[in-house]
Scaffold this motif. Structure first.
Motif, short mmCIF file in Angstrom:
data_model
loop_
_atom_site.label_atom_id
_atom_site.label_comp_id
_atom_site.label_asym_id
_atom_site.label_seq_id
_atom_site.Cartn_x
_atom_site.Cartn_y
_atom_site.Cartn_z
N GLY A 38 1.01 -1.33 0.01
CA GLY A 38 0.10 -0.11 0.11
C GLY A 38 0.64 1.20 0.03
O GLY A 38 0.59 2.24 -0.59
N LEU A 39 1.86 1.36 0.65
CA LEU A 39 2.83 2.29 0.82
C LEU A 39 3.67 2.62 -0.68
O LEU A 39 3.42 3.66 -1.17
CB LEU A 39 3.94 1.99 1.78
N ILE A 40 3.95 1.54 -1.27
CA ILE A 40 4.39 1.66 -2.54
C ILE A 40 3.52 2.22 -3.56
O ILE A 40 3.79 3.06 -4.49
CB ILE A 40 5.14 0.31 -3.13
N GLY A 41 2.38 1.59 -3.62
CA GLY A 41 1.35 2.16 -4.35
C GLY A 41 0.84 3.41 -4.25
O GLY A 41 0.59 4.27 -5.31
N THR A 42 0.87 3.80 -3.04
CA THR A 42 0.49 5.31 -2.85
C THR A 42 1.42 6.13 -3.35
O THR A 42 1.07 7.26 -3.97
CB THR A 42 0.36 5.43 -1.22
#
Length: 254
Positions: free
Chosen positions: A93-97
């Motif tokens: 989720g962090l990378i996607g954000t």
């Protein structure tokens, strides 16, 4: 504990869905209360989509790193739907954000809004893990401690699911108390939360049976936590040290 595998999996899935839905609803509610702009508009919606897509990919990737021995036994649909990883979901989720923010031009920090929803979701989800017992795979190793729990095989084990519930509730309280000390550092609360959780999982997973031994006897999740901490913890420490630094206009040259 629940003895029937089908019932255990159904109950676990129910709590998992409740954790995801409740966390998402809490995030939307917080965002709308703190901002006049809807999370479903413009760059904010792109960030939300990036977060969800990254989390969906990350939780599968890390799950199969944790249990690679099962990957060859699974068919196509099982590889997509079987298993979850909280660590993978958070990092994905962090990378996607960050990718979504770069593509959409969104510059505002969004991490702090995820802290309470994430911790609440983990706590609810771990209730399902605990009730599923031996059918979930998150139970601990045998222990002689008085609070060891028999999950159905006659062996008292560390209730690592309950340990994690206690940890995330305590972490939420500590972060709330720390809020006045964080200064004008958007995103620091999320960095502290994620760093603390990664460190927690690195340690607590040592009390769980090892599904597959990677180098130095660590599990796949422990290795992911180690690598993530090596990158993310220095960023957290640096921002923590800068929390009281104020940006003052330069003095005029006379």
């Amino acid at each position: 504990m629940i003895a029937d595998p089908a019932t255990a999996h159904a109950l676990h899935a129910m709590f998992e869905a409740l954790a995801l839905f409740g966390g998402a609803r809490l995030y939307v509610h917080q965002s709308q209360r703190q901002s006049r702009h809807s999370v479903f508009q413009g760059g904010r919606f792109a960030v939300l989509c990036g977060c969800l897509l990254g989390a969906a990919i990350g939780n599968k990737v890390v799950f199969w790193l944790e249990m690679p021995q099962l990957f060859q036994q699974a068919d196509g649909w099982q590889r997509i739907f079987a298993g979850q990883s909280v660590v993978g979901g958070l990092l994905g989720g962090l990378i996607g954000t960050e990718i979504a923010k770069a593509l959409s031009g969104e510059t505002a920090s969004t991490g702090d809004g995820f802290v309470v929803p994430v911790l609440a979701g983990i706590a609810v989800g771990r209730v399902g893990c605990f009730l599923a017992g031996l059918h979930d795979g998150t139970f601990g190793r045998p222990t002689a401690l008085p609070w060891g729990i028999d999950f159905g095989d006659g062996i008292p084990r560390h209730p690592t699911q309950l340990y994690e519930i206690l940890f995330v509730v305590t972490l939420a309280g500590l972060l709330q108390q720390l809020s006045p000390r964080l200064g004008a550092q958007p995103g620091l609360r999320f960095k502290l939360m994620l760093s603390a959780y990664l460190l927690w999982r690195l340690l607590i997973d040592g009390l769980k049976p090892l599904p597959y031994a990677w180098p130095f006897g660590l599990s796949g999740i422990q290795w992911v936590c180690t690598l993530a901490l090596s990158i993310y913890l220095p960023l957290t420490i640096r921002q923590w040290r800068q929390r009281h630094v104020t940006q003052e206009p330069p003095l005029p040259v006379l």
